[in-house]
Design a protein around this motif. Structure first.
Motif, short mmCIF file in Angstrom:
data_model
loop_
_atom_site.label_atom_id
_atom_site.label_comp_id
_atom_site.label_asym_id
_atom_site.label_seq_id
_atom_site.Cartn_x
_atom_site.Cartn_y
_atom_site.Cartn_z
N MET A 170 6.87 -26.05 -2.89
CA MET A 170 8.21 -25.49 -2.78
C MET A 170 8.94 -26.14 -1.61
N PRO A 171 10.17 -26.60 -1.83
CA PRO A 171 10.89 -27.21 -0.71
C PRO A 171 11.24 -26.20 0.37
N ARG A 172 11.47 -24.96 0.00
CA ARG A 172 11.82 -23.94 0.99
C ARG A 172 11.02 -22.66 0.76
N GLY A 173 10.96 -21.83 1.78
CA GLY A 173 10.35 -20.51 1.60
C GLY A 173 8.84 -20.49 1.62
N ARG A 174 8.23 -21.59 2.08
CA ARG A 174 6.76 -21.63 2.07
C ARG A 174 6.14 -20.58 2.98
N ASN A 175 6.70 -20.46 4.19
CA ASN A 175 6.11 -19.51 5.13
C ASN A 175 6.25 -18.08 4.64
N PHE A 176 7.42 -17.80 4.06
CA PHE A 176 7.64 -16.46 3.53
C PHE A 176 6.64 -16.17 2.41
N ALA A 177 6.52 -17.12 1.50
CA ALA A 177 5.62 -16.91 0.37
C ALA A 177 4.19 -16.72 0.86
N ARG A 178 3.80 -17.50 1.87
CA ARG A 178 2.44 -17.38 2.34
C ARG A 178 2.19 -16.00 2.97
N THR A 179 3.16 -15.55 3.76
CA THR A 179 3.01 -14.25 4.39
C THR A 179 2.86 -13.15 3.34
N VAL A 180 3.69 -13.24 2.31
CA VAL A 180 3.65 -12.21 1.28
C VAL A 180 2.34 -12.25 0.50
N MET A 181 1.86 -13.46 0.27
CA MET A 181 0.64 -13.61 -0.55
C MET A 181 -0.60 -12.99 0.09
N ILE A 182 -0.59 -12.84 1.41
CA ILE A 182 -1.83 -12.33 2.00
C ILE A 182 -1.81 -10.81 2.24
N LEU A 183 -0.75 -10.15 1.79
CA LEU A 183 -0.66 -8.69 2.01
C LEU A 183 -1.93 -7.92 1.61
N PRO A 184 -2.50 -8.17 0.44
CA PRO A 184 -3.64 -7.33 0.03
C PRO A 184 -4.82 -7.36 1.00
N ILE A 185 -5.11 -8.54 1.61
CA ILE A 185 -6.29 -8.54 2.48
C ILE A 185 -6.01 -7.84 3.80
N LEU A 186 -4.77 -7.44 4.03
CA LEU A 186 -4.48 -6.69 5.26
C LEU A 186 -4.76 -5.20 5.10
N LEU A 187 -4.90 -4.76 3.85
CA LEU A 187 -5.08 -3.32 3.63
C LEU A 187 -6.55 -2.93 3.74
N PRO A 188 -6.87 -1.80 4.33
CA PRO A 188 -8.27 -1.38 4.39
C PRO A 188 -8.79 -1.04 3.00
N ALA A 189 -10.08 -1.32 2.81
CA ALA A 189 -10.68 -1.16 1.49
C ALA A 189 -10.55 0.27 0.97
N VAL A 190 -10.67 1.26 1.85
CA VAL A 190 -10.61 2.65 1.39
C VAL A 190 -9.24 2.95 0.81
N ALA A 191 -8.18 2.36 1.40
CA ALA A 191 -6.84 2.59 0.86
C ALA A 191 -6.69 1.88 -0.47
N ILE A 192 -7.23 0.67 -0.57
CA ILE A 192 -7.13 -0.06 -1.84
C ILE A 192 -7.82 0.71 -2.95
N GLY A 193 -9.04 1.19 -2.69
CA GLY A 193 -9.76 1.95 -3.72
C GLY A 193 -9.01 3.20 -4.14
N SER A 194 -8.55 3.97 -3.16
CA SER A 194 -7.88 5.24 -3.50
C SER A 194 -6.57 5.00 -4.24
N MET A 195 -5.81 3.99 -3.79
CA MET A 195 -4.50 3.76 -4.40
C MET A 195 -4.63 3.20 -5.81
N TRP A 196 -5.57 2.29 -5.99
CA TRP A 196 -5.75 1.75 -7.34
C TRP A 196 -6.29 2.80 -8.28
N LYS A 197 -7.07 3.73 -7.76
CA LYS A 197 -7.53 4.81 -8.64
C LYS A 197 -6.33 5.60 -9.16
N LEU A 198 -5.35 5.82 -8.28
CA LEU A 198 -4.13 6.49 -8.73
C LEU A 198 -3.39 5.64 -9.77
N MET A 199 -3.34 4.32 -9.51
CA MET A 199 -2.61 3.45 -10.44
C MET A 199 -3.25 3.44 -11.82
#
Lengths: 276, 450, 297
Positions: free
Chosen positions: C99-128
């Motif tokens: 991408m000519p522009r927006g690389r840093n933004f895209a990268r920041t957004v792409m790593i959101l899931p690994i920032l969440l604690p596993a217990v929150a991921i499990g509980s929230m996906w169970k709701l989903m």
């Protein structure tokens, strides 16, 4: 990289947009939950009365130490990341430079892999007793030391691939110019493996930031980190989704900021080193 | 002993209804003297805030300090084990799930209360949940008969039946007394997916094992014959157990959502709180959600009853309580501090404060007091009425292994992977092996026809 | 210059720090697993009692009713998750790097899931995934299909668990590959373009071979962590319904932790390590076969 043009560019943007939607969608949904009351979460409502109560509750209620937990996590993740980058890249460079293709190097890199495969529940018991006997139970130091150790395998392997990519001629040229081993490492090699340091730094930070099992065992209330605090919302008979979502959102922000600034810090540190 | 319980409760309840009102005795608190700070390992839970307020009151009244290490439920067992296995326990009181107590009693990690203070006795009317706080080392069984006092319950969870008072009244129905009533009400009120007739947990592991236990006990079945006497003959493949399992599966199939095989506590509460379930079997700890406007769409509309029975039998009520105990590896001074807090906490005054702040008290006179007449405490009567039927299960060292077997086989029967008879026969075989390895006197019933 | 001393001694001490950490904190717990796996261990207030009983633990392993399902499910889970994550992570990294522009933004957004604690991921996906109220069945309903029993149906459950893992861990692969793609030698890529290579040729003949080591490290660490996946699956299904999502890590947790069977638990841990090593060996072998075929072309 080569910028895409025309049709390829559209396909590229399409793929990126889809990937971001897949990643961001659930994250945004969790954010929505953080501004809902529990009943709106239960019923999966899209029309609801937004509230900041959850944030106020997790930050300021008497029961909450979230700010303190954030500070603990910040100290542990920050210190252990810096330390694992130093220890890990030194170790990987040693393996790369002096032990290459020798049995010892293979054994060491194999050992760290085996260590990485060990399920963490079999580690925490011995570690707890070890740190208790040293009087380090319930200290952030114990957590920093263990987090360095668990992130060492990944850091060493990533850094090793980067060191292997550095052309040998560069190093030889530096030696001919009269640079000693350490100077070559510090001034020539490290600036070239900056991206490796950044990605292993980010990953180590994230793993430490979210590490639960060890933190649970080695800490008590004063030293608890964010994942331990957030796990408290998963109670035996009730999960407090609203508070859990709010505290997770709060925990993301400093992690993101630190990573953005930490990255600049690493890159700047390397380039100033190279210029001198 | 059971008889004593029953009469005590009957007497207490009678007293309560006679003396309901502001005149009910405000029993005094105990003066327990000055002690060093103690530290308690406790889990976050719906009753925690009530406990915390009681602790505040203790600090204010006595000037003694109490530190609470609030730990996620999933981390409690690990932290308790760490504490007793180290040279010095960082905690002076451990909160132990009754299922874990055997390991701690049998491993002699704990200090019997009499060894701290010869004169310590539980006040009359403190619920012991089938003596879960006593240990008879010789018989390897939890009983006051020849057993030592090892602790006391800060919280006693038991099953109750939750039902939609408003819907039942509208339809002119009485609260269910038998499982057939539950079935009939379910058939009348159900309208899935808008309204399910009956929900309870079916998730593999402890959830299904625990929530099926009231069926098992109510049908007159048992897991083993007489563990209290050392007879570990496996009886889980009895016709009574099969009747219990068939009834449970029938209700789940006809009345619950299609994802029964993974329904956990969160889902049960979710269905009841959103008003999508007419009846549910769950522990009393779930109560706090339903009258909370932030969490529930059915505030004031849910009520509780004693767990339904099989026709002509007593109901089965499964206990899931906690035990406060004092580890051996803390100083005598702190052990005395822990006992002082315990003495205070079990006074009528403290228990009342605990209940008013949202805790589930453990003194029968608190349940029988004027509190029970207030609408927000309308669960208390069913709770108290249930006590005489409440039973412990898995009170032996192999408990967790037996639970793993049952948790899987029951779940497989529920989702139709095997017939109920086959599931019970398989479980019986596996449980017998566990007891054989443990060197128990064991055997099993003849297999059910599959 | 003060670097003189460091220069002279660097080759001697560069390894020390990492060896020190590994010696103090990894050797004992790892080596201890072997004697543990051969014993029955009882910890009491009076001390810890070891009984040498290799036969007993081996019998337990061979007679374990859920072990076979757990091994099969774990292999399916790991292979599916890691394969999907590698493909998605690679293409996301490639396209974002282009991408000519927006690389840093895209990268920041792409790593959101690994920032969440596993217990929150499990509980929230169970709701989903919730049958009645969940996000996914709401979406399915909008399209006009019948609700899907994501976690409660044995045919869907393992797949649902894989979806969560892919969401959580694709960012990991992405991060490692993105950093490598950004350091690809520009002249080689430029040369490929001048020679008129198609996009597919660019990828398969130039980029993939250059990324080889990074791909290997990403797959290696992703596979190891996937073998140990625990929190989310535990919160989503506890291994059910039946044994449809039973994983080795869940079984180990039950034996070692819930049932306090330390000896047999250690045996299971070693079994898990053996399965990982075997899988990695097969993976490495097939990678080298593919490589050889390509070279032969």
């Amino acid at each position: 990289m080569i910028p895409l043009h025309g049709r390829a560019a559209w396909i590229g943007y399409g793929v990126v947009a889809l990937a971001i939607l897949f990643i961001v969608g659930p994250t945004a949904w969790i954010f929505l939950n953080s501004i809902k009351y529990q009943i709106a979460i239960y019923s999966g409502a899209w029309v609801f009365e937004p509230t900041l109560d959850n944030y106020i509750d997790v930050l300021f209620s008497r029961r909450s130490d979230l700010v303190h937990n954030l500070w603990n996590s910040f100290v542990v993740a920050g210190l252990s990341t810096v330390a694992v980058l130093v220890v890990g890249s030194l170790g990987a460079y040693g393996v790369h430079r002096w032990f290459r293709s020798r049995l010892f190097a293979k054994l060491l890199m194999g050992w760290v892999l085996i260590f990485h495969m060990i399920p963490v529940i079999t580690l925490v018991g011995p570690w707890y007793l070890f740190f208790q006997s040293l009087g380090l139970y319930n200290t952030l130091l114990a957590l920093v030391l263990t987090h360095i150790t668990i992130n060492l395998p990944m850091t060493m392997w990533i850094m090793l691939t980067y060191f292997n990519e550095v052309p040998t001629e560069l190093r030889e040229a530096a030696t001919i110019d009269g640079c000693g081993d350490f100077t070559t490492f510090r001034r020539i090699i490290l600036p070239l493996v900056g991206p490796g340091l950044v990605s292993s730094g980010i990953l180590s930070f994230v793993f430490s930031w979210n590490e639960f099992a060890i933190a649970l065992n080695l800490t008590a209330r004063d030293t608890a980190t964010v994942p331990v605090a957030i796990a408290r919302f998963a109670q035996q008979f009730e999960i407090q989704h609203a508070q859990m979502a709010a505290s997770s959102m709060i925990a993301i922000v400093p992690a993101l900021l630190l990573m953005v600034f930490g990255q600049r810090f690493i890159v700047r540190g390397l380039t100033t080193g190279a210029v001198k | 002993m059971k008889f004593q319980f029953a009469t005590a409760f009957a007497a207490a309840s009678a007293l309560a209804f006679a003396a309901a009102g502001p005149a009910a005795a405000q029993a005094p608190f105990a003066d327990v003297g000055k002690h060093p700070e103690i530290s308690i390992l406790i889990n976050s839970s719906p009753w925690f805030s009530g406990f915390e307020k009681a602790v505040d009151l203790y600090e204010k009244q006595t000037g003694n300090k109490v530190k609470l290490d609030v730990t996620p439920y999933g981390g409690m067992l690990e932290k308790a084990r760490n504490a007793v296995r180290a040279a010095n326990s960082p905690y002076d009181i451990l909160n132990l799930d009754a299922l874990w107590t055997i390991e701690f009693y049998e491993g002699s990690f704990l200090k019997p209360f009499a060894e701290i203070d010869q004169g310590f006795a539980l006040p009359a009317g403190v619920l012991t949940f089938e003596d879960s706080n006593y240990w008879n080392a010789q018989r390897r069984w939890r009983t006051r008969d020849g057993g030592q006092l090892m602790g006391y319950s800060p919280n006693g969870n038991i099953h109750v039946l939750y039902y939609r008072d408003d819907l039942l009244k509208q339809a002119g129905l009485q609260p269910p007394k038998t499982w057939d009533d539950v079935s009939a009400i379910c058939q009348k009120l159900k309208n899935p997916p808008g309204m399910y007739g009956f929900v309870t947990r079916g998730e593999k592991g402890n959830p299904i094992r625990y929530d099926w236990t009231p069926f098992l006990q109510g049908a007159g079945g048992s897991i083993v014959k007489a563990p209290q006497d050392g007879d570990y003959t496996v009886t889980i493949n009895s016709p009574q157990a099969k009747q219990a399992l068939d009834k449970y599966i029938e209700l789940q199939k006809n009345c619950a959502p299609p994802n029964v095989g993974v329904i956990g506590q969160g889902d049960v509460i979710q269905l009841l709180a959103t008003g999508r379930a007419a009846q549910g079997l769950a522990v009393i700890a779930a109560w706090s959600t339903f009258d909370d406007r932030q969490k529930s769409a059915v505030v004031g509309k849910i009520n509780t009853a004693v767990v339904p029975a099989f026709a002509g039998r007593n109901p089965g009520v499964a206990i899931g309580n906690w035990v406060f105990a004092v580890p051996k590896n803390v100083s005598a001074e702190r052990q005395r501090g822990a006992l002082a807090f315990s003495r205070w906490f079990l006074t009528a005054g403290a228990q009342r404060a605990y209940a008013e702040a949202g805790g589930i008290p453990v003194r029968s006179d608190t349940f029988a007091s004027d509190l029970a007449a207030k609408p927000e405490f309308r669960w208390m009567k069913a709770y108290l009425d249930s006590q005489q039927f409440a039973r412990q299960e898995l009170g032996y060292a192999e408990g967790a292994q037996v639970e793993a077997v049952l948790g899987l086989r029951l779940n497989q029967a529920l989702i139709g992977e095997m017939s109920s008879a086959r599931a019970l026969n398989t479980a019986a075989r596996e449980i017998e092996e566990i007891f054989q390895r443990g060197g128990r006197r064991t055997g099993k019933l003849d297999a059910l026809p599959e | 210059m003060k670097d003189d001393f460091l220069n002279r001694t660097f080759r001697h001490w560069s390894m020390w720090p990492c060896l020190a950490f590994l010696l103090v904190l990894s050797v004992y717990p790892v080596l201890q697993l072997v004697p543990m796996a051969l014993s029955t261990i009882k910890i009491t207030g009076e001390g810890t009692f070891w009984t040498y009983s290799p036969r007993r633990n081996l019998d337990l392993l061979l007679g374990d009713a859920v072990l076979r399902d757990a091994v099969v499910n774990t292999l399916v889970f790991v292979v599916l998750s890691v394969a999907i994550e590698m493909v998605l992570g690679f293409f996301a990294a490639l396209f974002i790097a282009c991408m000519p522009r927006g690389r840093n933004f895209a990268r920041t957004v792409m790593i959101l899931p690994i920032l969440l604690p596993a217990v929150a991921i499990g509980s929230m996906w169970k709701l989903m995934f919730n049958y009645d109220f969940g996000l996914f069945n709401q979406m399915v309903g909008v399209i006009g299909l019948d609700p899907i029993n994501w976690l409660g149906d044995t045919r869907w459950a393992l797949l649902s668990v894989v979806i969560v893992d892919v969401w959580h861990w694709t960012p990991f692969v992405f991060l490692i590959l993105f950093a490598s793609i950004e350091t690809l030698p520009q002249d080689v890529l430029e040369a490929g373009r001048v020679d008129g290579a198609t996009a597919w040729q660019m990828i398969s003949l130039i980029i993939l071979p250059l990324l080889g080591p990074a791909l290997a490290v990403a797959a290696l660490f992703r596979a190891i962590v996937a073998f140990k996946a625990f929190d989310q699956v535990y919160l989503l299904t506890s291994g059910g319904p039946g044994t449809s999502t039973e994983l080795l890590s869940l079984h180990l947790n039950r034996v070692f932790f819930e049932q306090n069977q330390l000896g047999y638990g250690a045996m299971l841990s070693l079994t898990i390590i053996a399965v990982i090593v075997a899988t990695l060996a097969v993976g490495k072998w097939s990678a080298s076969q593919i490589e050889r075929k390509r070279m032969g072309q």
